[in-house]
Structures are given as C-alpha cells and as structure tokens.
Enzyme design. Structure first.
Site, PDB file in Angstrom:
ATOM      1  N   LYS A  66      49.461  32.168  40.687  1.00 34.80           N
ATOM      2  CA  LYS A  66      49.722  33.434  39.987  1.00 34.80           C
ATOM      3  C   LYS A  66      50.916  33.304  39.044  1.00 34.80           C
ATOM      4  O   LYS A  66      50.848  33.703  37.866  1.00 34.80           O
ATOM      5  CB  LYS A  66      49.949  34.564  41.017  1.00 34.80           C
ATOM      6  CG  LYS A  66      48.734  34.856  41.884  1.00 34.80           C
ATOM      7  CD  LYS A  66      48.955  36.027  42.811  1.00 34.80           C
ATOM      8  CE  LYS A  66      49.896  35.705  43.953  1.00 34.80           C
ATOM      9  NZ  LYS A  66      49.328  34.732  44.916  1.00 34.80           N
ATOM     10  N   THR A  67      52.010  32.765  39.531  1.00 31.59           N
ATOM     11  CA  THR A  67      53.197  32.581  38.687  1.00 31.59           C
ATOM     12  C   THR A  67      52.943  31.546  37.603  1.00 31.59           C
ATOM     13  O   THR A  67      53.347  31.725  36.444  1.00 31.59           O
ATOM     14  CB  THR A  67      54.402  32.159  39.545  1.00 31.59           C
ATOM     15  OG1 THR A  67      54.612  33.127  40.582  1.00 31.59           O
ATOM     16  CG2 THR A  67      55.661  32.063  38.697  1.00 31.59           C
ATOM     17  N   ASP A 111      56.789  39.907  40.442  1.00 32.20           N
ATOM     18  CA  ASP A 111      56.230  39.330  41.657  1.00 32.20           C
ATOM     19  C   ASP A 111      56.270  40.363  42.785  1.00 32.20           C
ATOM     20  O   ASP A 111      57.128  41.250  42.794  1.00 32.20           O
ATOM     21  CB  ASP A 111      57.033  38.085  42.049  1.00 32.20           C
ATOM     22  CG  ASP A 111      56.263  37.182  42.996  1.00 32.20           C
ATOM     23  OD1 ASP A 111      55.043  37.398  43.176  1.00 32.20           O
ATOM     24  OD2 ASP A 111      56.875  36.257  43.556  1.00 32.20           O
ATOM     25  N   THR A 160      50.104  39.638  46.874  1.00 31.27           N
ATOM     26  CA  THR A 160      49.300  39.048  47.937  1.00 31.27           C
ATOM     27  C   THR A 160      48.565  40.133  48.714  1.00 31.27           C
ATOM     28  O   THR A 160      47.753  39.831  49.584  1.00 31.27           O
ATOM     29  CB  THR A 160      50.197  38.260  48.917  1.00 31.27           C
ATOM     30  OG1 THR A 160      51.255  39.111  49.372  1.00 31.27           O
ATOM     31  CG2 THR A 160      50.800  37.042  48.234  1.00 31.27           C
ATOM     32  N   ARG A 219      49.959  24.672  45.835  1.00 37.26           N
ATOM     33  CA  ARG A 219      51.369  24.589  46.253  1.00 37.26           C
ATOM     34  C   ARG A 219      51.507  23.756  47.520  1.00 37.26           C
ATOM     35  O   ARG A 219      52.425  22.931  47.650  1.00 37.26           O
ATOM     36  CB  ARG A 219      51.940  25.986  46.482  1.00 37.26           C
ATOM     37  CG  ARG A 219      53.419  25.971  46.882  1.00 37.26           C
ATOM     38  CD  ARG A 219      53.919  27.368  47.192  1.00 37.26           C
ATOM     39  NE  ARG A 219      53.865  28.213  46.006  1.00 37.26           N
ATOM     40  CZ  ARG A 219      53.943  29.542  46.035  1.00 37.26           C
ATOM     41  NH1 ARG A 219      54.051  30.169  47.198  1.00 37.26           N
ATOM     42  NH2 ARG A 219      53.895  30.245  44.920  1.00 37.26           N
TER      43      ARG A 219
END
Length: 342
Positions: A66-67, A111, A160, A219
C-alpha cells in the site's frame, strides 16, 4: 558504541534495505496485475487532462504494498509525496498545517486511515471534495470561522480494516482497491529481484522455498531474505542454496507454509485451551500476550484465507487443517455439541 546505538544502527540499515527493495515505477511492480493495469490508465488520463489523480483507498493486510504503491503514484505523476499516520493527527490544526503546505497535484498519504478522529475526518470531507477547509479561530462569542482554499491534491488512504472506515469518508474515494496476497510465482519473482538488488546469488529452488514461506507478502519475503542472506554469508559459500534455505527457515522458526512460532502458538492455544474453539479474540490475545488488534490485523488474515482458522460470531475456531498441520488428531464435534451453543 553502546548496545542501544548498535540496535538503532541495525534498524536503520534494515529500513534502508527495505526502501531499496521497493519498486519505484509501475513497470517494476510485481503482482496485483488487474489493478496495476487499471492504475496505469487512471494515471495517464489524469496527466493528459492535467488534473490530480482521483482520491485512492488501499485496503488489505500489512506488507502487501500500500505504501509502496503510493510512492509509485507520486513518481508516475511527477509530484511531491507527503505522508502522515492517522493516530498522530490530534487536532484540526495538525491536519490544516499539512494541507496548506500541499502543492497542486501532490500525493497526501494517510496510513491507518480507519483510526482518524471524528473531528479530523469531518475536515477532510470538504478538503477532498471542494479543496477547502473551515477553521474556527478563537473561542466563545468572539470565535470566527474562516475558509481556506487548498491546492487540488490526491489523498491516498491505507487501511488494514476497511470495515471501520465511515460511509461518508469511504464514499469520497473515487478509486477503491483491496490488495490480495501474492501468488507463489509472483513471490518467487520478488525473491529473485530482491536477491539481485542485495547482490546475493540464489538457486531457483531456494527462491521457491523462500517464496512458499513468505505468506504471500512481499514485506515478509524481503525480511526473510535478508536473514537467510546472513546465514548464506557466514555458514554457506555466499550463495543461497536449497540446503541453506531449509536450514535458515528452520532456525527462524518458519515452516514451509509460512507459519511462524506465533501462528502455531495461536492455533495450539485454541486447540489445547479451548477445545478447538470458539474463543473470543480478546481472550485469545490475553492468552498469547498480544494486542487483540495485532491478532486481527497481522495473524488472522493469512490463517483464515489459508484455511487454518475460521472466524464466527462466537469466536475463532481451529479447522481440521490446523490440527493436521500441527500433527494433532482432529475430532469432529457431535451435532448436539455444536447446536447446544450455536
């Protein structure tokens, strides 16, 4: 150098490596193929019209990009990137200070947007729709409301837990995308790409092994790869082989399905302490010494999607697959046992 300084230094190096492994352009982004194809169209159309991109909401478990995608959008649009996290926005002035510093077309990334305070969220409504904000100056009878015009911008929200975002805020995002876990093929490609960037040689089979253990999450894949690289450097020949991959994962307490020590403990607690469930998340969190939110956002999504856990109105239930994975005998509950509580 003191111990804390060493720890800070290691964290800093890992953060730098994480940044270096992230793709910078859409053409380098692996996975989420349908959305990426659509996003290329949205970006190109916005650039041709010389308009900011529509507001975007990314949802999905942590670590899916997402980032990274937000940074990529900024690069593709050739605009500035400004970011913050919802929990640190305490007062309307905190948000106003950021918004008034934004230039035309900039990407403003928030975020954990589901954790916005109500007063902050209400300011965002007019900022997103009309590119204006109303601020109250002063207190009591002398208080005045002033309207501040903003440069047109693109808000990118990441969450999330999209179900916790209010309907009015949700409706103001023109592009809404839920990111999915990555396929084995995509994860293998990511492992190989990251290995190349880190300048560590890796066998094809070793890349598949690490990909299988990465929970479909880039990640996690990159974090595992950095640690396996350490084992290959010190205990191997500077190359990640199939043997090194297996041995490293074993020492990291990660199995071939990607379940780590905490995942297994979570399933074991449900089975041993609560007869397989159902058990409430808060009760489970206390048993594990974790926050309920961590269980819901970090551990549960993968376990549920891969069939190890079921979430019901009455709580979490370990599935037959969880019993078998832990090497335990599965006992089907009798119908009377189920209906008594259901």
């Amino acid at each position: 150098m003191q111990e804390n300084d060493l720890l800070d230094s290691q964290v800093g190096r890992d953060d730098d490596y994480e940044q270096s492994l992230r793709p910078k352009r859409l053409q380098d982004f692996i996975g989420q193929k349908n959305f990426i194809n659509n996003l290329q169209v949205y970006i190109e159309a916005a650039k041709q019209r010389q308009e900011p991109l529509d507001h975007i909401l990314f949802s999905g478990p942590p670590g899916l990009g997402k980032t990274t995608l937000s940074h990529i959008i900024s690069n593709e649009m050739n605009v500035n990137f400004k970011s913050t996290s919802a929990p640190i926005l305490e007062k309307s002035g905190d948000l106003a200070a950021i918004l008034t510093d934004i230039e035309e077309g900039d990407i403003f990334f928030i975020d954990e947007i589901h954790r916005l305070k109500k007063n902050i969220e209400e300011i965002l409504y007019s900022a997103m729709e009309d590119f204006t904000i109303d601020l109250i100056i002063g207190q009591g009878p002398s208080a005045k409301t002033i309207k501040i015009n903003l440069e047109p911008f693109t808000l990118v929200g990441a969450t999330t837990r999209s179900g916790l975002i209010s309907s009015p805020l949700h409706a103001r995002f023109g592009i809404n995308e839920k990111l999915d876990y990555y396929t084995l093929e995509e994860m293998t490609y990511i492992i190989k790409r990251s290995s190349s960037i880190l300048k560590i040689e890796i066998d094809d089979q070793a890349a598949v092994i690490l990909a299988q253990s990465s929970r479909g999450t880039p990640r996690i894949a990159n974090r595992i790869l950095r640690r396996v690289r350490d084992f290959a450097q010190i205990e191997g020949q500077g190359k990640i082989t199939e043997k090194i991959a297996y041995q490293s994962l074993q020492r990291l307490n990660i199995d071939k399905e990607g379940l780590n020590k905490t995942d297994k403990k979570l399933l074991q607690v449900i089975i041993d302490h609560y007869d397989g469930g159902p058990v409430g998340c808060k009760t489970l969190a206390i048993s594990l010494g974790e926050e309920a939110e961590t269980i819901e956002e970090v551990y549960e999504p993968y376990l549920i999607q891969n069939g190890y856990l079921k979430r019901t109105l009455r709580g979490r239930i370990a599935t037959k697959k969880a019993y078998l994975h832990l090497g335990l005998e599965f006992r089907e509950k009798a119908d009377s046992e189920r209906t008594l509580f259901d």
